[in-house]
Design an enzyme around this catalytic site. Sequence first.
Site, short mmCIF file in Angstrom:
data_model
loop_
_atom_site.label_atom_id
_atom_site.label_comp_id
_atom_site.label_asym_id
_atom_site.label_seq_id
_atom_site.Cartn_x
_atom_site.Cartn_y
_atom_site.Cartn_z
N ARG A 41 -13.35 7.68 -23.88
CA ARG A 41 -12.92 6.85 -25.14
C ARG A 41 -11.27 6.92 -25.18
O ARG A 41 -10.59 6.10 -24.79
CB ARG A 41 -13.77 7.02 -26.26
CG ARG A 41 -13.76 5.93 -27.42
CD ARG A 41 -12.33 6.25 -28.22
NE ARG A 41 -12.50 7.32 -28.97
CZ ARG A 41 -11.29 8.13 -29.62
NH1 ARG A 41 -10.24 7.23 -29.94
NH2 ARG A 41 -11.09 9.06 -30.34
N ASP A 42 -10.99 8.12 -25.90
CA ASP A 42 -9.45 8.24 -26.10
C ASP A 42 -8.75 8.37 -25.02
O ASP A 42 -7.59 7.96 -24.79
CB ASP A 42 -9.51 9.54 -26.99
CG ASP A 42 -7.89 9.54 -27.51
OD1 ASP A 42 -7.56 9.14 -28.69
OD2 ASP A 42 -7.23 10.50 -27.08
N CYS A 203 -2.42 9.74 -28.66
CA CYS A 203 -1.89 8.82 -29.74
C CYS A 203 -0.73 8.00 -28.96
O CYS A 203 0.42 8.62 -28.82
CB CYS A 203 -1.46 9.12 -30.92
SG CYS A 203 -0.99 7.87 -31.83
N ASN A 212 -3.63 14.91 -25.06
CA ASN A 212 -4.56 15.53 -25.39
C ASN A 212 -4.98 16.99 -24.42
O ASN A 212 -4.21 16.84 -23.38
CB ASN A 212 -5.92 14.60 -24.75
CG ASN A 212 -6.30 13.64 -26.11
OD1 ASN A 212 -6.12 13.93 -27.10
ND2 ASN A 212 -6.51 12.37 -25.49
#
Length: 262
Positions: A41-42, A203, A212
Amino acid sequence: MATVKKAPLWRLVGLASLRAVSTSSVGTFPKQVKIVEVGPRDGLQNEKNIIPTPMKIKLIDMLSEAGLPVIEATSFVSPKWVPQMADHAEVMKGIQKFPGISYPVLTPNFKGFQAAVAAGAKEVAVFGAASELFSKKNINCSIDESVQRFDEILKAARAASIPVRGYVSCVLGCPYEGKISPAKVAEMGVSVVDSSVAGLGGCPYAHGASGNLATEDLVYMLAGLGVHTGVNLQKLLEAGAFICQALNRRTSSKVAQATCKL
């Protein structure tokens, strides 16, 4: 955990902090840590090129085979804002549901929650931040306003007996505000850690954000500290290699980089 030839710590630059861990402090660590894998997802949501749905499904299945207990599969957001997640329903229907593994999905609003449930999601996640400025930059509302948005989702989820996981971004610092007061977050006894295979994602709006934490590095570090994760590092490395090859990029995992050089 599979037997993997570990690289010397001096080659794992990102894990250099292990050297500073004293024997007396090891006993203060939890015996087990739950890892929440957010790569599908991220890690993928901000990729410019649309990734084929079968490739996303294969990545999630490989992560499941590695034994990760929680894998955030996709996000039920508007395709207008996040085109990469437009195939969320197809991904949820296509992945193998391994026993004992949770596949939560991100639902930023009630419409997204309804779509997620219709697609068969058994767990959802909502997100806020410990930083007012980050909240406004990221989701265009204050912290209080973001919490109010969750109310409708929480009520509906409770009625449907669907677990809800809450994210809090910027608990250890904000790229806009800088330091975040520990008293604002109350980070005590944390034993659940989010990470992304190959260190993908982060982000895209925050200048200078470091991205991350690579799941491979986290698993390696915890294994070295004697903390149980239940994750097969070899299979995890294979999943990371698969998605990096698909994206035509180098992994951000120091463990994966060092393993390739051995």
